[in-house]
Scaffold this motif. Structure first.
Motif, PDB file in Angstrom:
ATOM      1  N   CYS A 145      -6.028   3.399  -5.204  1.00  0.00           N
ATOM      2  CA  CYS A 145      -5.148   3.101  -6.335  1.00  0.00           C
ATOM      3  C   CYS A 145      -5.325   1.670  -6.830  1.00  0.00           C
ATOM      4  O   CYS A 145      -4.962   1.351  -7.950  1.00  0.00           O
ATOM      5  CB  CYS A 145      -3.696   3.323  -5.927  1.00  0.00           C
ATOM      6  N   CYS A 163      -6.873   6.553   2.064  1.00  0.00           N
ATOM      7  CA  CYS A 163      -6.767   5.644   0.910  1.00  0.00           C
ATOM      8  C   CYS A 163      -6.967   6.422  -0.379  1.00  0.00           C
ATOM      9  O   CYS A 163      -7.905   7.194  -0.511  1.00  0.00           O
ATOM     10  CB  CYS A 163      -7.804   4.535   1.025  1.00  0.00           C
ATOM     11  N   CYS A 197       0.840  -1.198   0.000  1.00  0.00           N
ATOM     12  CA  CYS A 197       0.000   0.000   0.000  1.00  0.00           C
ATOM     13  C   CYS A 197       0.879   1.254   0.000  1.00  0.00           C
ATOM     14  O   CYS A 197       1.659   1.457   0.923  1.00  0.00           O
ATOM     15  CB  CYS A 197      -0.931   0.016   1.212  1.00  0.00           C
ATOM     16  N   CYS A 233      -3.718  -2.871  -3.490  1.00  0.00           N
ATOM     17  CA  CYS A 233      -4.007  -3.951  -2.546  1.00  0.00           C
ATOM     18  C   CYS A 233      -4.774  -5.090  -3.214  1.00  0.00           C
ATOM     19  O   CYS A 233      -4.418  -6.247  -3.082  1.00  0.00           O
ATOM     20  CB  CYS A 233      -4.763  -3.423  -1.330  1.00  0.00           C
TER      21      CYS A 233
HETATM   22  S1  SF4 Z   1      -6.428   1.269  -2.704  1.00  0.00           S
HETATM   23 FE1  SF4 Z   1      -5.441  -0.164  -1.319  1.00  0.00          FE
HETATM   24  S2  SF4 Z   1      -3.274   0.040  -1.730  1.00  0.00           S
HETATM   25 FE2  SF4 Z   1      -4.267   1.854  -2.619  1.00  0.00          FE
HETATM   26  S3  SF4 Z   1      -4.186   3.385  -0.984  1.00  0.00           S
HETATM   27 FE3  SF4 Z   1      -6.123   2.342  -0.757  1.00  0.00          FE
HETATM   28  S4  SF4 Z   1      -5.714   0.739   0.712  1.00  0.00           S
HETATM   29 FE4  SF4 Z   1      -3.726   1.417  -0.030  1.00  0.00          FE
END
Ligand code: SF4
Ligand code: SF4
Lengths: 437, 324
Positions: free
Chosen positions: A405, A402, A373, A408
């Motif tokens: 993106c 968050c 992340c 994860c």
């Molecule tokens: S989408 Fe997932 S990896 Fe991206 S910032 Fe949010 S929690 Fe983190």
């Protein structure tokens, strides 16, 4: 060679080879365009035309409907046929759309202003606003607001985002190769507006040709071209700022809090076109790509061109096409109909082929999502808390930081849908909190 | 042609639970081969029995008892079964392994909700259960027979290196087994724990495949080293050398393949370091001061219980978080 980067992230297959060598071609304006009044973040524009009105290319058809809003211009010369409702891909529901039939070759209504070098920063800002420019990287945030930080915030650094870290998409790459001079002129204008000391253009190392080329073009300017590590999401604003300046945008803060403004490559070119060529934003370049499209390519299309028309010009979809994504595969929006028009922020149309549904399993605590992340969150935990409706606790664990993106969910061996749950949790939390006060 | 709507991201890694587990099985294969060489075919039989029957038990529990239709073999039960087999003496009867498997999978894994939900490492729970219920069978050690086709039943019974240390002191132990024997596995002990060398090879494979990170093994083994060094200075004859402690018993198998079990170890690097250090300290306390000569299994299970606490105490730093 030194590559600048951030902590975390991942390496999805790049798939840039599909379209990266295809020079941008200009599409003929379609017979009908469908222009959403909500073609930017914030309040939809207020229409200033009605059925039957004759409009010129570049004529204002919508005025800002609030502080965060933008002007809207007719992408073609023709007649307003009606103001209809159509499924809006970003909002996910039917929204008002201006349908214009093209009846003639382009007759332009250009912006009116004198030679830009004689103009003040306020006048330049006004041009950016009048031109209806919004973040063309996808966020569609009105650019004139972003370029005008409130009193007390000084901007010393301007960064052009040429990372293009989304897999498949190649349009920024092409623009940097084909329109480097316009880009650099745009940087000069933005620097003047911001009164910034320093300007960077950040490019991922998988676009060496663009880097070399821009380096040459910038040789005797004060714009610094820097090489970024090829890693997703290198082009996310906060990650990009950190990679280049080592400054961390505080949680809940904006880039201007650390004295930085970031604009996407194409937005900067659009600013140049507005200021120097007096053209409002009525078209954009985008990539039509994916394994399931016959001829991947980069095109310039009028705003409001339907996906159907884009798919047609790219030779149609293959038999095994299964997903059509507005944008790239990491953050784009999958749609199941072709009558949807592109928005100002549509950076690509990616058509993916059928794939076997991956096997879902419960979280095996492999830690991949945590270490990947880019925001230092614990996605597995946010997913868990979101599913249990523990909204406050999720917020304590950094839910709002968050950036959606998708890293994860991409790296998860158990194929858990973190992002879907996180988005939902955010929305519910905001609705609940909004109701309380 | 039908377009489907779904949530971003629209692409996913090719990695899956199954591919991870297959890699773990592959990483354990050299240790199984070496065990077969030192203890004969029966050791191989026990390993295969553990893996295959383990997977079948899981299928039975999930597909038949729970009636879950979309069951798919992910080989996590095979890993548990294999690890349990590797934690038995080479003379263990097959039914002992079966009982251990039932406890490991039925109680330690599925009573807690199945894959990802269990708090304790299932293979270790199985082993500890057997150790308490069948102490004699679980400590019937033999000397290596060397040579694939030899029978383990003809072998001489023999104490383990740590056993000799505990009862007769370090000089006796090191006279019986050299460091080379300990490193390559030419010693009595559990099926899978004898050779630190091949276990390390397997672990390096997992590192290259980016399936694991080295934090837990490094901190675990490092702590044993540090602890043993201090005790060596206190009383070398009674407590043995640091190198002896690292190479003897189940430390490598435990540190490389059991403490690193994803499900039952902490989620952050800092947490994993704390976990590894904890495992090391507890292992040495048991080895040197408690009644058992070996403490790896108990140490890991004890630390497993602390994982929820560790996870709460050691969180990653949110990017851009301002200290208040
Ligand atoms: S989408 Fe997932 S990896 Fe991206 S910032 Fe949010 S929690 Fe983190
Ligand atoms: S990546 Fe998936 S399986 Fe691994 S810890 Fe995160 S949610 Fe769990």
């Amino acid at each position: 060679m030194k590559f600048l980067t951030f902590k975390g992230g991942t390496h999805p297959p790049e798939k840039k080879e599909l379209a990266k060598d295809k020079a941008i071609v200009r599409m003929d304006p379609p017979q009908f365009v469908y222009v959403f009044l909500s073609n930017h973040a914030g309040a939809p524009a207020k229409p200033v035309v009605k059925e039957g009105d004759v409009v010129k290319t570049g004529q204002v058809i919508g005025e800002p409907g609030g502080f965060v809003s933008a002007y809207l211009h007719s992408p073609v010369t023709g007649v307003v046929r009606k103001i209809d409702k159509l499924y809006h891909p970003v909002q996910g529901r039917p929204m008002e759309v201006v349908v214009i039939e093209r009846t003639d070759e382009d007759r332009w209504q250009l912006l009116e202003h004198s030679d830009w070098e004689t103009l003040s920063r306020e006048q330049l800002l006004e041009i950016v606003k009048k031109a209806g420019i919004v973040g063309l990287g996808g966020a569609m945030f009105p650019t004139h607001i972003k370029l005008n930080p409130p009193a007390g915030k000084t901007i010393d650094t301007f960064i052009v985002n040429g990372a293009e870290c989304e897999p498949y998409l190649t349009v920024d790459h092409r623009l940097m190769l084909e329109r480097a001079e316009d880009l650099v002129l745009g940087v000069k204008i933005v620097k003047k507006i911001l009164n910034a000391r320093k300007a960077y253009i950040g490019i991922e190392s998988n676009k060496m040709d663009a880097y070399e080329h821009l380096k040459k073009v910038c040789a005797d300017s004060d714009v610094e071209v820097v090489l970024l590590k090829t890693k997703y999401p290198q082009g996310a604003e906060k990650q990009l700022i950190y990679a280049i300046t080592q400054r961390k945008v505080p949680v809940g803060g904006l880039p201007m809090d650390v004295g930085v403004v970031v604009q996407n490559v194409q937005t900067v070119i659009a600013i140049k076109e507005a200021v120097v060529d007096r053209k409002p934003l009525i078209e954009r370049a985008l990539t039509i790509t994916g394994e399931a499209i016959n001829n991947p390519m980069n095109v310039v299309a009028r705003i409001g061109t339907t996906i159907q028309q884009l798919v047609d010009i790219a030779g149609g979809m293959k038999e095994d096409a299964e997903k059509l994504i507005m944008g790239g595969p990491m953050t784009g929006i999958a749609v199941n109909r072709l009558d949807i028009p592109i928005l100002k922020g549509t950076s690509g149309v990616t058509v993916l082929a059928h794939e076997k549904e991956p096997i879902k399993k419960p979280c095996i605590r492999c830690t991949k999502c945590v270490v990947s992340c880019p925001m230092g969150l614990q996605p597995y935990l946010l997913y868990l808390l979101g599913n249990k409706k523990k909204y406050d606790q999720a917020v304590e664990e950094g839910l709002m930081a968050c950036i959606e993106c998708g890293v994860c969910a991409y790296v998860c061996p158990s194929k858990i849908d973190h992002v879907r749950v996180i988005k939902l949790t955010k929305r519910v939390y905001q609705a609940l909190r909004g109701g309380k006060k | 042609m039908k377009l489907i709507q779904s949530d971003a991201p629209h692409i996913r890694t090719k990695d899956s639970v199954r591919s991870i587990m297959l890699d773990v099985l592959l990483a354990l294969a050299p240790a199984v081969a070496v065990a077969t060489f030192f203890f004969g075919w029966y050791a191989l039989f026990l390993c295969l029995f553990g893996a295959i029957v383990g997977e079948l038990i899981e299928w039975f529990i999930v597909r038949v008892l729970r009636g879950q239709k979309d069951f798919s073999f992910d080989f996590s039960a095979a890993v548990t079964g294999l690890l349990l087999a590797m934690n038995l003496p080479p003379t263990a009867p097959w039914w002992l392994l079966l009982i251990g498997l039932l406890v490991a999978l039925g109680v330690a894994k599925h009573a807690f909700g199945g894959i990802g939900q269990n708090i304790f490492n299932p293979a270790l729970v199985g082993r500890i259960f057997l150790l308490i219920s069948f102490p004699t069978l679980m400590t019937r050690w033999v000397s290596p027979v060397r040579g694939f086709a030899k029978s383990v039943w003809d072998a001489m019974t023999s104490a383990t290196a740590l056993g000799i240390l505990k009862n007769s002191g370090f000089s006796a132990a090191i006279q019986r087994f050299s460091y080379t024997d300990l490193f390559f596995g030419n010693v009595g002990g559990c099926i899978g724990e004898t050779s630190a060398f091949v276990l390390l090879l397997g672990f390096i494979y997992l590192l290259i495949r980016k399936r694991v990170n080295p934090v837990i093994p490094a901190t675990y083994i490092g702590t044993v080293l540090a602890f043993a060094s201090i005790m060596y200075l206190v009383n070398a004859e009674k407590f043995g050398t640091p190198l002896f402690h690292i190479l003897s018993g189940g430390l490598f198998l435990g540190a490389l393949f059991m403490a690193t079990d994803m499900v039952t170890s902490p989620m952050t690097i800092k947490g994993q370091a704390v976990f590894g250090i904890g495992c090391g300290v507890v292992t040495m306390i048991i080895r040197l001061f408690a009644g058992y000569p070996e403490g790896v299994s108990l140490a890991i299970v004890l630390m497993n219980a602390l994982v929820p606490l560790i996870d709460r105490a050691f969180k990653p730093k949110i990017f851009g978080e301002v200290k208040v």
